[in-house]
Design a protein around this motif. Structure first.
Motif, PDB file in Angstrom:
ATOM      1  N   ASP A 379       1.377  -1.094  -0.238  1.00  0.00           N
ATOM      2  CA  ASP A 379      -0.031  -0.038   0.000  1.00  0.00           C
ATOM      3  C   ASP A 379       0.960   1.225   0.175  1.00  0.00           C
ATOM      4  N   GLU A 380       0.351   1.998  -0.631  1.00  0.00           N
ATOM      5  CA  GLU A 380       1.514   2.883  -1.476  1.00  0.00           C
ATOM      6  C   GLU A 380       1.443   3.607  -0.053  1.00  0.00           C
ATOM      7  N   ALA A 381       0.055   4.731   0.221  1.00  0.00           N
ATOM      8  CA  ALA A 381       0.053   5.409   1.776  1.00  0.00           C
ATOM      9  C   ALA A 381       0.982   4.692   3.734  1.00  0.00           C
ATOM     10  N   ASP A 382       0.870   3.575   3.561  1.00  0.00           N
ATOM     11  CA  ASP A 382       1.689   2.685   4.485  1.00  0.00           C
ATOM     12  C   ASP A 382       3.504   2.380   3.939  1.00  0.00           C
ATOM     13  N   GLN A 383       3.669   3.087   2.760  1.00  0.00           N
ATOM     14  CA  GLN A 383       5.188   3.330   2.686  1.00  0.00           C
ATOM     15  C   GLN A 383       5.567   4.844   2.770  1.00  0.00           C
ATOM     16  N   LYS A 384       4.474   5.636   2.756  1.00  0.00           N
ATOM     17  CA  LYS A 384       4.700   6.869   2.793  1.00  0.00           C
ATOM     18  C   LYS A 384       5.003   7.152   4.027  1.00  0.00           C
ATOM     19  N   ARG A 385       3.903   6.688   4.508  1.00  0.00           N
ATOM     20  CA  ARG A 385       4.157   6.636   6.434  1.00  0.00           C
ATOM     21  C   ARG A 385       5.433   5.987   6.634  1.00  0.00           C
ATOM     22  N   GLY A 386       5.375   4.778   6.804  1.00  0.00           N
ATOM     23  CA  GLY A 386       6.891   4.634   7.290  1.00  0.00           C
ATOM     24  C   GLY A 386       7.862   5.002   7.315  1.00  0.00           C
ATOM     25  N   ASP A 387       8.082   5.705   5.904  1.00  0.00           N
ATOM     26  CA  ASP A 387       9.607   6.044   5.638  1.00  0.00           C
ATOM     27  C   ASP A 387       8.841   7.179   6.383  1.00  0.00           C
ATOM     28  N   ASP A 388       8.267   8.143   6.520  1.00  0.00           N
ATOM     29  CA  ASP A 388       8.182   9.214   6.882  1.00  0.00           C
ATOM     30  C   ASP A 388       8.166   9.519   8.334  1.00  0.00           C
ATOM     31  N   ILE A 389       7.809   8.334   9.324  1.00  0.00           N
ATOM     32  CA  ILE A 389       7.953   8.412  11.020  1.00  0.00           C
ATOM     33  C   ILE A 389       9.239   8.028  10.722  1.00  0.00           C
ATOM     34  N   MET A 390      10.151   6.692  10.228  1.00  0.00           N
ATOM     35  CA  MET A 390      11.066   6.596  10.020  1.00  0.00           C
ATOM     36  C   MET A 390      12.532   7.796  10.146  1.00  0.00           C
ATOM     37  N   GLY A 391      12.113   8.489   8.852  1.00  0.00           N
ATOM     38  CA  GLY A 391      12.701   9.540   8.787  1.00  0.00           C
ATOM     39  C   GLY A 391      12.590  11.124   9.303  1.00  0.00           C
ATOM     40  N   LEU A 392      11.741  10.548   9.769  1.00  0.00           N
ATOM     41  CA  LEU A 392      11.306  12.371  10.855  1.00  0.00           C
ATOM     42  C   LEU A 392      11.985  11.707  12.517  1.00  0.00           C
ATOM     43  N   LEU A 393      12.009  10.557  12.677  1.00  0.00           N
ATOM     44  CA  LEU A 393      12.516  10.205  14.280  1.00  0.00           C
ATOM     45  C   LEU A 393      13.088  10.125  14.697  1.00  0.00           C
ATOM     46  N   THR A 394      14.129   8.957  13.457  1.00  0.00           N
ATOM     47  CA  THR A 394      15.544   8.800  13.898  1.00  0.00           C
ATOM     48  C   THR A 394      16.482   9.787  14.589  1.00  0.00           C
ATOM     49  N   PRO A 395      16.413  10.898  13.705  1.00  0.00           N
ATOM     50  CA  PRO A 395      16.521  11.843  14.404  1.00  0.00           C
ATOM     51  C   PRO A 395      16.662  12.204  16.448  1.00  0.00           C
ATOM     52  N   VAL A 396      15.534  12.025  16.636  1.00  0.00           N
ATOM     53  CA  VAL A 396      14.977  12.355  17.867  1.00  0.00           C
ATOM     54  C   VAL A 396      15.503  11.550  18.729  1.00  0.00           C
ATOM     55  N   LEU A 397      15.435  10.260  17.975  1.00  0.00           N
ATOM     56  CA  LEU A 397      15.312   9.077  18.825  1.00  0.00           C
ATOM     57  C   LEU A 397      16.532   8.720  18.902  1.00  0.00           C
ATOM     58  N   LYS A 398      17.387   9.667  18.286  1.00  0.00           N
ATOM     59  CA  LYS A 398      19.238   9.132  18.685  1.00  0.00           C
ATOM     60  C   LYS A 398      19.364  10.364  19.429  1.00  0.00           C
ATOM     61  N   GLY A 399      19.231  10.996  19.281  1.00  0.00           N
ATOM     62  CA  GLY A 399      19.596  12.227  20.148  1.00  0.00           C
ATOM     63  C   GLY A 399      18.675  12.787  21.731  1.00  0.00           C
ATOM     64  N   VAL A 400      17.300  12.115  22.027  1.00  0.00           N
ATOM     65  CA  VAL A 400      17.050  13.146  23.017  1.00  0.00           C
ATOM     66  C   VAL A 400      17.143  11.187  24.086  1.00  0.00           C
ATOM     67  N   LEU A 401      17.205   9.725  23.399  1.00  0.00           N
ATOM     68  CA  LEU A 401      16.978   8.609  24.481  1.00  0.00           C
ATOM     69  C   LEU A 401      18.593   8.346  24.462  1.00  0.00           C
ATOM     70  N   THR A 402      19.307   9.067  23.439  1.00  0.00           N
ATOM     71  CA  THR A 402      20.655   9.084  24.583  1.00  0.00           C
ATOM     72  C   THR A 402      21.442  10.505  25.806  1.00  0.00           C
ATOM     73  N   ASP A 403      20.911  11.240  25.032  1.00  0.00           N
ATOM     74  CA  ASP A 403      21.239  12.902  26.039  1.00  0.00           C
ATOM     75  C   ASP A 403      20.469  12.067  27.689  1.00  0.00           C
ATOM     76  N   LYS A 404      19.108  11.626  27.320  1.00  0.00           N
ATOM     77  CA  LYS A 404      18.746  10.903  29.353  1.00  0.00           C
ATOM     78  C   LYS A 404      18.969   9.807  28.666  1.00  0.00           C
ATOM     79  N   GLY A 405      19.503   8.911  28.401  1.00  0.00           N
ATOM     80  CA  GLY A 405      19.785   7.664  28.577  1.00  0.00           C
ATOM     81  C   GLY A 405      21.253   7.826  29.501  1.00  0.00           C
TER      82      GLY A 405
END
Length: 598
Positions: A379-405
């Motif tokens: 499904d094209e919508a699923d593909q876009k959503r998956g790419d969007d979430i991974m792209g948007l949240l990868t820097p958030v996860l890396k930065g926030v989880l390690t700063d707070k870790g």
């Protein structure tokens, strides 16, 4: 001796009940990941981590790695043996395609196991972790010959992998790299240069090491547009694909480090080593970012993992250590003093850490799951959503989880008083090991700039707009639920602050890029708080529903989650307002001092 118990029940609750992994059973890979299979994998993986990997954590820290006179490296006692057990059990094969010897299960399961491995022994886990990152680049960018040559042996663990980016004079600014690649008549290249900070660059745990190396082909453009990626094995291969002659790549020295002593962090010298192009000429950064994004999610999980194991030990200590009396009267009158768990500030510390940990676990699992669905759905919508979430949240996860870790590992260390500063308790190692997570795979300031400078505006802001809509829809759906009020109001305030900060950046960041740079770290943490708060909202909905239905012996366990979530909303979510206030001040004061005034 520190303790560790993998949070299997928490992971299963999140996957099965909160994130409903079973709804994706019609997709490839998920069809094989039944509830029974997922539970068996996580429980057996937890047992391996607790019984075999964790006991080597302090051993690796104390012994470190040793570079021998011939340039070889010996890993700490037990590492090679347990790595062999890891390979024999197939723990590294979970998410690898079956054609290369893998089990072809969702990547999310491998990411969950990585949390347990990293809590048990982050230095050990880096050896197979780097291999998985290298394999991701080979899978996406390698031709059939390269994939068939290297992936089966890397899947089995017989061969390991690395990523070689950094040089003595350049780290983040890869356009300055000097490593050269000279074309040869047979289609190979001679790679010459020096790379530093290469994790698992040389060791005795596998029979071959497959280095992925960034270099510039002779005559290529300067800057990042002229960078290519090469496969450079420690041993070149014979006609049957087996290790043959030693390649001209060697470990010049081992870095003396603050932490992760059990991992061999090497200076690697390439002296005309034979390599093969991976992907297209001058497109090396695109291929390398496949590895980097895989690694960044892995490092984010490391940050949480170290916070988790530090928390478990601190909570255990707080229940046992007696000091002083409760402010409201003795709680253990038969003893000389009360356990320190009775003190409000001790509870504040422990609940802060745990409320973060549980939301962070939900966030990385949710993000990884959306990435899996995006890759596997037609499904094209699923593909876009998956790419969007991974792209948007990868820097958030890396930065926030390690700063707070790191912050929370230090707070857990504080629980021990003077004992936290003493090596035998193990807490100071968690702090030292956690510190590197904020630096490698892109320092956290770079993650913040990536979020603000690239991810927010990507595809016309589609990803961030989609995230706002999703959280907004959740708030609307549960806004009238009395049981959800402790979660909805703080989350709504946090989302308002995040949208306000985003609008401020749109209005000011383009006119003055310094405003965007000055806001970036606060924006990343503001985004992280809202994302974590959203996870607590999703958890609370499920917990409330299960309690209402009759949860039996799980009721107290679920009520604990609701209390932790409410604590997060009361004590941590209000920080969104402070982040917005700092963002809104702009960059004028920050940029007003001359360099010599610092």
């Amino acid at each position: 001796m520190p303790i560790y118990s993998a949070p299997v029940d928490d992971t299963l609750f999140l996957l099965n009940d909160v994130l409903n992994i079973n709804q994706y059973g019609n997709l490839p890979r998920f069809s094989e990941a039944s509830s029974d299979v997922v539970e068996a994998i996580l429980k057996e993986g937890a047992k391996f981590c607790e019984e075999r990997v964790q006991p080597l954590n302090q051993v690796g820290d104390k012994e470190g790695c040793v570079r021998n006179e011939d340039g070889s490296v010996t890993t700490p006692t037990g590492f090679k043996e347990v790595y062999g057990e890891y390979c024999e059990a197939g723990w590294g094969t979970l998410a690898i395609p079956a054609q290369y010897g893998g089990q072809e299960l969702p990547t999310t399961l491998a990411v969950a196991l990585n949390e347990y491995m990293s809590s048990a022994n982050v230095a050990f886990t880096m050896y197979p972790g780097l291999t998985l990152g290298a394999m991701a680049a080979l899978l996406i960018h390698g031709n059939d010959e390269i994939k068939d040559t290297y992936l089966p042996k890397m899947t089995s663990g017989e061969w390991t992998g690395t990523m070689n980016l950094t040089e003595p004079h350049c780290g983040t600014d890869l356009g300055m790299l000097r490593t050269k690649a000279a074309p040869q008549a047979d289609g190979s290249y001679k790679i010459s240069g020096t790379k530093i900070f290469i994790s698992a660059g040389e060791h005795d745990m596998s029979e071959n090491i497959i280095h992925l190396v960034l270099a510039r082909i002779e005559g290529a453009p300067e800057g990042t547009k002229g960078i290519s990626l090469f496969v450079v094995p420690k041993f070149t291969l014979d006609g049957d694909g087996n290790p043959a002659e030693r390649n001209a790549v060697s470990c010049g020295s081992l870095e003396e480090k603050m932490g992760i002593h059990g991992n061999s962090t090497c200076v690697m010298n390439y002296d005309g080593a034979t390599g093969w192009l991976l992907g297209e000429e001058n497109k090396g950064l695109r291929a390398m970012f496949t590895m980097m994004n895989e690694a960044r999610l892995g490092v984010a999980v490391q940050g949480l993992a170290l916070s988790e194991v530090a928390y478990q030990n601190a909570a255990n200590y707080a229940r046992d250590r007696i000091q002083g009396r409760s402010l409201t009267g003795p709680k253990a009158p038969d003893q000389q003093a009360d356990p320190i768990i009775v003190h409000p500030d001790v509870r504040r510390t422990l609940m802060t850490i745990r409320s973060f940990n549980e939301a962070a676990r939900a966030l990385y699992l949710w993000t990884s799951l959306q990435g899996d669905v995006g890759h596997l759905s037609e499904d094209e919508a699923d593909q876009k959503r998956g790419d969007d979430i991974m792209g948007l949240l990868t820097p958030v996860l890396k930065g926030v989880l390690t700063d707070k870790g790191f912050e929370y590992a230090a707070q857990a260390q504080q629980m021990y008083g003077g004992h936290g500063y003493i090596s035998e308790w193990g807490m100071e190692q968690f702090v030292r090991d956690a510190r590197i997570t904020m630096i490698y795979e892109g320092a956290n300031g770079i993650q913040a700039l990536d979020l603000v400078g690239r991810k927010l505006g990507a595809n016309g802001g589609r990803a961030v707009t989609g995230f706002f809509k999703e959280v907004g829809a959740f708030l609307k759906e549960h806004g009238d639920d009395e049981a959800m009020k402790p979660f909805i109001k703080p989350l709504k305030k946090g989302l308002d602050d995040l949208q306000g900060a985003t609008m401020w950046l749109m209005q000011n960041g383009l006119k003055n890029p310094d405003d965007a740079g000055a806001a970036s770290t606060d924006y990343m943490h503001l985004f992280g708080l809202v994302a974590l708060g959203y996870m607590w909202g999703k958890i609370a909905v499920v917990a409330n529903a299960k309690i209402a239905e009759g949860a039996g012996d799980k009721e107290e366990w679920l009520k604990t989650k609701l209390i932790l979530g409410q604590f997060f909303m009361e004590r941590l979510m209000p920080e969104t307002g402070a982040h917005l206030a700092r963002i809104s001040t702009g960059s004028a004061t920050m940029m007003s001092l001359a360099a010599e005034d610092f």
